[in-house]
Design a protein around this motif. Structure first.
Motif, short mmCIF file in Angstrom:
data_model
loop_
_atom_site.label_atom_id
_atom_site.label_comp_id
_atom_site.label_asym_id
_atom_site.label_seq_id
_atom_site.Cartn_x
_atom_site.Cartn_y
_atom_site.Cartn_z
N ARG A 137 43.50 30.12 39.03
CA ARG A 137 44.62 30.89 39.03
C ARG A 137 45.10 31.22 37.59
N ALA A 138 45.84 31.96 37.38
CA ALA A 138 46.66 32.55 35.88
C ALA A 138 47.85 33.44 36.16
N ASP A 139 48.66 32.87 35.14
CA ASP A 139 49.96 34.03 35.40
C ASP A 139 49.76 35.54 35.49
N ASP A 140 50.43 36.10 35.96
CA ASP A 140 50.19 37.60 36.08
C ASP A 140 50.96 38.13 34.93
N PRO A 141 50.25 38.70 34.06
CA PRO A 141 51.09 39.17 32.89
C PRO A 141 52.12 40.41 33.28
N ALA A 142 51.90 40.88 34.01
CA ALA A 142 53.04 42.17 34.80
C ALA A 142 54.02 41.29 35.53
N ASP A 143 53.98 40.15 35.84
CA ASP A 143 55.08 39.42 36.71
C ASP A 143 54.93 38.28 36.94
N ALA A 144 55.86 37.19 35.96
CA ALA A 144 55.69 36.01 36.00
C ALA A 144 56.03 35.08 37.04
N ARG A 145 56.18 35.77 38.20
CA ARG A 145 56.47 34.95 39.54
C ARG A 145 55.46 34.99 40.04
N ARG A 146 54.13 35.70 39.80
CA ARG A 146 53.10 35.59 40.64
C ARG A 146 51.99 35.20 39.95
N LYS A 147 50.92 34.64 40.87
CA LYS A 147 49.72 34.23 39.96
C LYS A 147 48.42 35.18 40.64
N ILE A 148 47.61 35.36 39.49
CA ILE A 148 46.48 36.20 39.67
C ILE A 148 45.19 35.05 39.99
N VAL A 149 44.47 35.47 40.91
CA VAL A 149 43.14 34.61 41.20
C VAL A 149 42.00 35.36 40.33
N ARG A 150 41.32 34.81 39.56
CA ARG A 150 40.40 35.37 38.78
C ARG A 150 39.05 34.63 39.01
N LEU A 151 37.79 35.51 39.01
CA LEU A 151 36.64 34.68 39.04
C LEU A 151 36.53 33.86 37.57
N THR A 152 35.70 32.87 37.70
CA THR A 152 35.27 32.15 36.50
C THR A 152 33.86 32.73 36.35
N ALA A 153 33.35 32.31 35.18
CA ALA A 153 31.87 32.70 34.79
C ALA A 153 30.90 32.17 35.83
N HIS A 154 31.46 30.97 36.47
CA HIS A 154 30.41 30.54 37.76
C HIS A 154 30.54 31.69 38.78
N GLY A 155 31.82 31.88 39.06
CA GLY A 155 31.99 32.81 40.13
C GLY A 155 31.14 34.26 39.80
N VAL A 156 31.30 34.72 38.76
CA VAL A 156 30.63 35.85 38.35
C VAL A 156 29.26 35.69 38.48
N ASP A 157 28.71 34.42 38.02
CA ASP A 157 27.40 34.25 38.09
C ASP A 157 26.57 34.28 39.53
N ALA A 158 27.53 33.68 40.37
CA ALA A 158 27.22 33.67 41.61
C ALA A 158 27.15 35.23 42.25
N LEU A 159 28.22 35.80 41.93
CA LEU A 159 27.93 37.42 42.72
C LEU A 159 27.14 38.33 41.91
N ARG A 160 26.64 37.98 40.61
CA ARG A 160 25.61 38.77 39.77
C ARG A 160 24.08 38.32 40.43
N LYS A 161 23.90 36.89 40.69
CA LYS A 161 22.71 36.48 41.51
C LYS A 161 22.75 37.00 42.81
N SER A 162 23.66 37.04 43.54
CA SER A 162 23.76 37.78 44.94
C SER A 162 22.97 38.99 44.97
N ALA A 163 23.70 39.76 44.16
CA ALA A 163 23.23 41.22 43.94
C ALA A 163 21.84 41.33 43.52
N GLU A 164 21.30 40.41 42.94
CA GLU A 164 19.73 40.42 42.29
C GLU A 164 19.07 40.04 43.75
#
Length: 154
Positions: free
Chosen positions: A83-110
């Motif tokens: 989770r990271a602060d939303d640059p557009a709204d300090a009250r909100r948190k944005i969930v982002r994939l980590t490099a590990h998450g992106v790797d899991a999705l990339r491997k899933s596609a393969e």
């Protein structure tokens, strides 16, 4: 025309889906992602490359914000999301994939590409392409909805 009962179609489609998903997760485990579960894969797809709030993830999955939040917490604990602060709204948190998450999705596609190729070897590439085209025609844009939990739970 065959006398196949209508109820077989959804069972066969679900069986195909389940076969692909089970084989995907077995292979993902071998490729360094033993903790990924089907629900986590759907959640990571809902997070997407741009990230999303817990409310957005919940809407995309058809679950409550609280249920989405619990899944996000698990993804964070496993190192797939953060989770990271939303640059557009300090009250909100944005969930982002980590490099590990992106790797899991990339491997899933393969892996999905490999599984599709395997099915094509069994029934023929033309039949797989025709099946996909027919399903696109029947299902339409709803094919890529992630909210299976919403219709399965109530």
């Amino acid at each position: 025309m065959t006398s196949t009962p209508g109820y077989e179609l959804p069972f066969l489609l679900f069986g195909g889906f389940r076969t692909l998903i089970d084989r995907l997760h077995a292979e993902l485990a071998r490729r360094g992602h033993p903790d990924v579960r089907p629900s986590y894969g759907f959640a990571m797809q809902a997070i997407g490359v741009q990230g999303a709030t817990a409310s957005e993830i919940g809407r995309r999955l058809g679950v409550s914000k609280q249920a989405a939040g619990k899944t996000v917490e698990r993804l964070e604990a496993l190192g797939y999301a953060e989770r990271a602060d939303d640059p557009a709204d300090a009250r909100r948190k944005i969930v982002r994939l980590t490099a590990h998450g992106v790797d899991a999705l990339r491997k899933s596609a393969e892996i999905f590409d490999d599984l599709r190729a395997e099915w094509a070897r069994v029934v023929g590439p033309e039949r797989i392409s025709a099946l996909e085209a027919d399903l696109r025609r029947v299902v339409g844009p709803a094919a890529y909805r992630l909210d299976a939990a919403g219709w399965l739970s109530g």
